[in-house]
Design an enzyme around this catalytic site. Sequence first.
Site, PDB file in Angstrom:
ATOM      1  N   GLY A  13      39.977  36.399  -7.266  1.00  0.00           N
ATOM      2  CA  GLY A  13      41.391  36.089  -7.113  1.00  0.00           C
ATOM      3  C   GLY A  13      41.858  36.158  -5.674  1.00  0.00           C
ATOM      4  O   GLY A  13      42.988  36.556  -5.393  1.00  0.00           O
ATOM      5  N   GLY A  56      36.901  36.149  13.286  1.00  0.00           N
ATOM      6  CA  GLY A  56      35.667  36.859  13.638  1.00  0.00           C
ATOM      7  C   GLY A  56      34.913  37.477  12.488  1.00  0.00           C
ATOM      8  O   GLY A  56      33.907  38.159  12.710  1.00  0.00           O
ATOM      9  N   ASN A  92      40.242  41.625  -8.419  1.00  0.00           N
ATOM     10  CA  ASN A  92      41.646  41.427  -8.072  1.00  0.00           C
ATOM     11  C   ASN A  92      42.312  40.330  -8.901  1.00  0.00           C
ATOM     12  O   ASN A  92      43.529  40.323  -9.056  1.00  0.00           O
ATOM     13  CB  ASN A  92      41.756  41.069  -6.585  1.00  0.00           C
ATOM     14  CG  ASN A  92      43.151  40.646  -6.199  1.00  0.00           C
ATOM     15  OD1 ASN A  92      44.080  41.451  -6.173  1.00  0.00           O
ATOM     16  ND2 ASN A  92      43.323  39.365  -5.912  1.00  0.00           N
ATOM     17  N   TYR A 159      50.692  41.900 -20.570  1.00  0.00           N
ATOM     18  CA  TYR A 159      50.220  42.212 -19.214  1.00  0.00           C
ATOM     19  C   TYR A 159      49.963  43.718 -19.080  1.00  0.00           C
ATOM     20  O   TYR A 159      48.904  44.143 -18.595  1.00  0.00           O
ATOM     21  CB  TYR A 159      51.254  41.755 -18.186  1.00  0.00           C
ATOM     22  CG  TYR A 159      50.912  42.141 -16.760  1.00  0.00           C
ATOM     23  CD1 TYR A 159      49.951  41.437 -16.046  1.00  0.00           C
ATOM     24  CD2 TYR A 159      51.542  43.211 -16.140  1.00  0.00           C
ATOM     25  CE1 TYR A 159      49.617  41.790 -14.747  1.00  0.00           C
ATOM     26  CE2 TYR A 159      51.223  43.576 -14.833  1.00  0.00           C
ATOM     27  CZ  TYR A 159      50.264  42.864 -14.149  1.00  0.00           C
ATOM     28  OH  TYR A 159      49.946  43.227 -12.858  1.00  0.00           O
ATOM     29  N   ALA A 161      49.333  45.834 -21.432  1.00  0.00           N
ATOM     30  CA  ALA A 161      48.190  46.202 -22.262  1.00  0.00           C
ATOM     31  C   ALA A 161      46.876  45.815 -21.595  1.00  0.00           C
ATOM     32  O   ALA A 161      45.898  46.574 -21.623  1.00  0.00           O
ATOM     33  CB  ALA A 161      48.306  45.524 -23.625  1.00  0.00           C
ATOM     34  N   LYS A 163      46.265  45.512 -18.402  1.00  0.00           N
ATOM     35  CA  LYS A 163      46.016  46.365 -17.244  1.00  0.00           C
ATOM     36  C   LYS A 163      45.677  47.793 -17.655  1.00  0.00           C
ATOM     37  O   LYS A 163      44.957  48.505 -16.945  1.00  0.00           O
ATOM     38  CB  LYS A 163      47.227  46.336 -16.309  1.00  0.00           C
ATOM     39  CG  LYS A 163      47.398  45.009 -15.580  1.00  0.00           C
ATOM     40  CD  LYS A 163      46.181  44.672 -14.724  1.00  0.00           C
ATOM     41  CE  LYS A 163      46.400  43.453 -13.842  1.00  0.00           C
ATOM     42  NZ  LYS A 163      45.231  43.177 -12.972  1.00  0.00           N
TER      43      LYS A 163
END
Length: 252
Positions: A13, A56, A92, A159, A161, A163
């Site tokens: 993600g 970089g 993520n 959502y 639940a 998580k």
Amino acid sequence: MFELNNKVAIITGSGSEKGIGKTIASTLANQGATVVITDINEDGVKKNVNFIEENGGKAYGVAGDLTDKSFVDTLIEDVLDKFGRIDILVNNAGISQKVTVEDMTLDDMKRIFSVNMYGLFLITQACLRPMKKQKYGRIISLSSVSAKRGGGIFGGAHYSASKAAVLGFSKNLAREVAQDGITVNCVAPGLINTEIWKSLSKEQADNIIAGIPIGRPGETQEIASTIAFLASEEASYITGEDIDINGGQHMD
């Protein structure tokens, strides 16, 4: 401290231009890791790989759907063929939806869990084989303050639940793989200064801020810095933990 030289890190993600995933990838790259950017947004993947390289860092991008097991298996094979190892996985990727339980459909529930939990499971499982072979690994998954306080910000019950499931899954996995040199931890962000936050009206924003003792939203860098620590050698004795990053909005 927190150097990640010679480490290979996958960040799911991480294709959004202004999301938490991009900051996580940039931070790990700044600490010396080679970062693998993966997201369903192919254009975003390319842009974030270029951003890291222009600053970089070392980056590699693969676009695809984490809920597709064939893609996940191909991704892991690709990374191993190119770099020979996978040291860090940052889960993520996630989606949300603001809807009441009364108005929620079964398809809504399945869609949220498909990304937030099932996709996380697939790529975590796929990374275990190389990590066990190396006898080393760091798995860090993003849960949410909504998993602990029962929503109340943006997402619905599905959502919250999903998580909460991430927390339970991670604690169990931490016990399973501790003897293999793999640590498994979660971070649970609260309100973070992203595009969703900026889309709120002043009244909505003021109401949310009133419930945060520190009095402001968090920054993506504050999430990324904690993840960089958990990904490092300095965090080698921390596993099965979830770290709240919410300005005091919720305290265990």
